[in-house]
Design a protein around this motif. Structure first.
Motif, PDB file in Angstrom:
ATOM      1  N   GLY B  15       0.823  -1.202   0.000  1.00  9.81           N
ATOM      2  CA  GLY B  15       0.000   0.000   0.000  1.00  9.81           C
ATOM      3  C   GLY B  15       0.859   1.254   0.000  1.00  9.81           C
ATOM      4  O   GLY B  15       0.346   2.345  -0.235  1.00  9.81           O
ATOM      5  N   GLY B 139      -0.960  -1.308   5.044  1.00 13.57           N
ATOM      6  CA  GLY B 139      -0.241  -2.578   4.959  1.00 13.57           C
ATOM      7  C   GLY B 139      -0.777  -3.638   5.911  1.00 13.57           C
ATOM      8  O   GLY B 139      -0.576  -4.833   5.686  1.00 13.57           O
ATOM      9  N   THR B 142      -3.426  -6.151   4.366  1.00 13.53           N
ATOM     10  CA  THR B 142      -2.822  -7.128   3.460  1.00 13.53           C
ATOM     11  C   THR B 142      -2.053  -8.184   4.246  1.00 13.53           C
ATOM     12  O   THR B 142      -2.109  -9.377   3.923  1.00 13.53           O
ATOM     13  CB  THR B 142      -1.883  -6.420   2.469  1.00 13.53           C
ATOM     14  OG1 THR B 142      -2.620  -5.406   1.791  1.00 13.53           O
ATOM     15  CG2 THR B 142      -1.299  -7.387   1.449  1.00 13.53           C
ATOM     16  N   PRO B 264      -1.328  -5.047  -2.555  1.00 12.37           N
ATOM     17  CA  PRO B 264      -2.183  -4.665  -1.424  1.00 12.37           C
ATOM     18  C   PRO B 264      -3.648  -5.006  -1.661  1.00 12.37           C
ATOM     19  O   PRO B 264      -4.152  -4.867  -2.762  1.00 12.37           O
ATOM     20  CB  PRO B 264      -1.987  -3.152  -1.316  1.00 12.37           C
ATOM     21  CG  PRO B 264      -1.425  -2.711  -2.624  1.00 12.37           C
ATOM     22  CD  PRO B 264      -0.689  -3.880  -3.197  1.00 12.37           C
ATOM     23  N   ASP B 268      -6.268  -1.638   2.012  1.00 10.31           N
ATOM     24  CA  ASP B 268      -5.002  -0.910   2.119  1.00 10.31           C
ATOM     25  C   ASP B 268      -4.860   0.130   1.014  1.00 10.31           C
ATOM     26  O   ASP B 268      -4.331   1.217   1.236  1.00 10.31           O
ATOM     27  CB  ASP B 268      -3.819  -1.890   2.086  1.00 10.31           C
ATOM     28  CG  ASP B 268      -3.508  -2.455   3.470  1.00 10.31           C
ATOM     29  OD1 ASP B 268      -3.651  -1.715   4.456  1.00 10.31           O
ATOM     30  OD2 ASP B 268      -3.126  -3.628   3.567  1.00 10.31           O
TER      31      ASP B 268
END
Lengths: 333, 333, 333, 333
Positions: B15, B139, B142, B264, B268
């Motif tokens: 991201g 982040g 993910t 991602p 994100d």
């Protein structure tokens, strides 16, 4: 032939359920009774089995693992164990047994055949692809893709930090997953058991390769794929040695059991479907003592002994291009 | 305000590229010049930067890693380093600096602000979600999904073999990834740093829980999620201890750096897009010394010091249901 | 041989970038200059090309699409077009041209060879797998997996609602994707062009099969896979006809262009890597007018004309088991 | 309170199984009897139900669809239907009914409450996210990711060919999936029902935007996301109109039912787990006539009528940045 039994044995592999489904559907198509033993050879010893109807295998083709469970079974390897199994099969009215597993399972099949006169047929089910007589084993394709997806992700972070990663993949004593994962991920280095039959990778050489790569490209990401069981202490120890000797920051990633699971990719489902259906057809023809494989797009029947009598060879062209043509250092020489 | 600079610092997170894209697009939308420093604060010290046009961020929203690279930078933490950075920013005509990173990066930002009068704004970019003032960090979503996909795969093989797995996930010193991964995977046990603030998990208790679970359900798969940095020696050591004391076969899986990479997930990308655009808007309003976060679906501005001054709390309801309601042993009591 | 050019043409396919990478790396390994034309044959006509160094193909092995872009090009099919292309190649000092594409692109290659004396080598790049002389084409494996993942998802909702879905997959005029997707998803019915060479599926028969399936299993999900270009009006029209005639609620899903994209799966990357490297080796040996393929795990050289002179055959065993053994209705007869 | 019943109703959504699991586990944790009706309200009418033990929900948290099946049920909407359902609930000894579904299911719940005095609690289960009183609905997060993965793939091929794609996503009459998918995929254009409350997109304007985009960036890929039910004839018709009026080659892709299936992403599993556990706790407190939602990270109880009494609002900041800041044409103005 009236009653067909099947079991899954040894390490599980994605696609085993697809094979079970194919066997069950084919069994019923040809008018047979089908039962499944649970927990591998253990189920045979403990008479733990269940009838398998087409509705039991509905919607399992896409599932990882095995609905029949798997296990290691020491008791079965004795003469007493095999005799017990033979008795149980007879008592259950089974005349054909299909075993989905690796070479250990096939050795078990041969062992059993000394005490039981029914037909025994094997299907190669293992992520390691270390079985002769078939181009691929059920589960191998999924394992490569799983390893590859993980390495692709590590590449993202390796690139962001221009870092060196040492990634350990499965394969037992064979380099199939390692080689494929390395080629497909564009790995800068790969360490496979077949490349070190009587030796070990040399840490200095590895370090030298990393350093040359960094001279050529500047600081950059560098991914080294290593097969399990190759380096004593595994990727963690080798990464430590590389770090210690040079101050290069090399991180280990051990992919581990993640590689055994997951929904099977299409090729594993397709292979399992074909092998499973064919195994039933072979049984109907009276075959026994064989593994069903696929070679060059054809179904083949391979005596069990031939499946393990020599190490299966890696694709030499793939080895060569990975080690030569795609080698960053040799490429820029 | 005329020239906006940005950089990514600390551990990379999926991201970050989406955030870079949002900042660049928003910068140009508001008529600013945008440049990106490479390799985190190192780029600031070494004047390594590049102009960023909208076309430079085309098609990066879906990429893991960071196109600006990241790095740790010790030199920057000195007074001399920060003065050099300040000089370089002035020389480059930068009046606003946006830093995407974790709390270490925000400490760096505060350090820099002692020597540079430009506006500094932070975006929370870390998979660990250990930053106060924002519901989630870029982040984090993910990383949970990546961990979860791996655990789902391990569950397949755990189920097939009715085996016990101990899975180590990231999180630095926080249990966000661990808790989420455990709840979402239906893990039978979870060990988080927040649950052991001044103590350690008791191996006997863990073994006791496993044994009770097996009494209740029969032999079955059992997944224990453990946060990194919780047990000395990590999952491998703890698994060994469980094995040694009881003969239970417990296998460790360390998910490792795989969790930092990958394309991602949507949340994100969405978070990064909003935070990035808002950061530019905040800069235009003259804000400085703040991180942009999202709390309760609103953009918020949080002074840097508040982002690290206390440990961020886990969702207490989620902890409770995982530890009580979904606990196999308590559930069947 | 000194200067190697390459281009991608026709429909894009996952793995084209892996092939580009392999060709570029192999080219440099053997000391050649490598350039890439953009936008297929258009780039040849408009002299739109770029030098390709190893660093240009860094980290593209995992990307879908093609970094060289693709396009259809009518102008090239004329004599004038081909003459212009030949002139441009000569002017650019190119002595070998590698074309990644489908049979239309290979026809273009033959057309060009009438006006240009350089070496022309083709690589099979298409998701449709409709090219003779190679077991699989680059992109085919990814397309099956993409289709399969979608069908697996539709199965979830079909099961929840016990609904009938008609899923249209790509394949141009061939049933490879359709057959594989059907077998691998456990589809209850599959309609492929090879099964209806001079006829059309009969709606009454299809309805009859659905109704029998529902008699056997009770109300249940039912998935019918249909190849594109088989039914006039496509899946939407056929679903309407089934609905209209029987009141059965049959929903169409057209997977469409999603099947062309995505990160290539491992087998496509491996195939592309091997074919790409081998193409350069073949060029160095002076080969021309051939496609490089892989048959039975060996690299083969196939004259262009043989790649399109007859329809490629589906795997007859796979057809048979899908149509017979795995057929729900026949299976329970 | 002694006996808890649950059912899934309306369109299925990923995470419904996670909710079922949470309800069953929480029910048993609090000492209740739990049963599940199959096929939504139909099961209520036909007394089709099953006991649900913790072992029945083992390993379903990751499965798409619903193990209880779903269905539409016209008969239930009559007074007679509801009276029958009430009788059946009484007869089965049920005192609490938990319904997982969308607003149609909640209307059914209110209808039933006129004839039955037991406690009725709803959980928002729909991919469309069109229910007030909860930040997200179960299934929404997975649907965005599924749509996004498909659009990412289409982007690959759009880029390779520099083509224009019109991608239709689900959402019933709401633009949540459309907006999220557009922002997250970096779509060049998005058409949502909320943006055209009393009007329709103007084809000339759309064409104008495409043409300006191509002036700015040169020929390039262009992705337009459109919500279902917005344009009469859907994406296919709109693409045709764009093609017809301008000769621009615009291809439609209709993602369709793929968006309803698949293994739920972590956030859907987490939401479902929390809502499910909390629903049982609310029932124990005697609540009725409410939906359980999550707002700003807290569990909330929302009277059914408030869930549908006005259209749920899109995130205005997300709309603004997508329509302004990230708009290619406005960005470059």
């Amino acid at each position: 032939m009236k009653r067909l039994a099947l079991l899954t044995s040894g390490g599980d592999a994605p696609g085993m359920n697809a094979a079970i489904r194919a066997i069950v559907l084919a069994g019923h198509y040809f008018g047979l009774d089908v039962i499944g033993y649970r927990h591998g050879f253990n189920g045979l010893l403990e008479q733990e089995y269940q009838t398998l109807m087409p509705s039991d295998v509905n919607n399992i083709i896409q599932r990882g693992g095995t609905i029949l469970k798997s296990a290691r079974c020491k008791a079965f390897t004795t003469e007493e164990g095999a005799r017990q199994a033979a008795d149980n099969l007879q008592q259950a009215g089974v005349d054909t047994l299909i075993i989905i597993g690796g070479d250990g399972s096939f050795r078990g099949a041969v062992h059993l055949s000394n005490f039981w006169s029914g037909s025994i047929i094997g299907l190669p089910g293992t992520i390691d692809n270390d079985i002769n007589g078939t181009d691929a084993t059920i589960g191998y394709y999924t394992a490569i893709d799983t390893a590859l997806e993980s390495i692709d992700k590590v590449r993202d972070t390796a690139d962001a930090f221009e870092r060196i990663f040492l990634i350990e993949v499965m394969g037992r004593h064979a380099g199939f997953i390692g080689l494929s994962a390395a080629v497909c991920s564009g790995a800068e280095q790969v360490l496979l058991p077949e490349l070190y039959p009587n030796s070990q990778p040399d840490v200095e050489e590895l370090v030298g390769h990393i350093q040359k790569a960094q001279q050529i490209r500047g600081k950059c990401s560098y991914i080294m794929v290593i097969s399990e069981n190759l380096w004593p202490g595994g990727a963690t120890d080798l990464a430590n040695q590389i770090n210690a000797r040079t101050g290069i920051d090399c991180r280990p990633v051990i992919l581990g059991h993640v590689q055994r699971g997951g929904s099977p990719v299409s090729l594993d489902r397709m292979l399992a479907s074909k092998l499973g259906a064919y195994a039933v057809e072979a049984a109907l023809k009276g075959r026994t003592g064989i593994m069903i494989g696929e070679c060059n797009q054809r179904m083949v029947e391979v005596p069990f002994e031939q499946t393990w009598n020599k190490p299966k060879e890696l694709d030499p062209y793939l080895v060569r291009i990975q080690q030569e043509v795609f080698d960053l250092v040799k490429n820029s020489a």
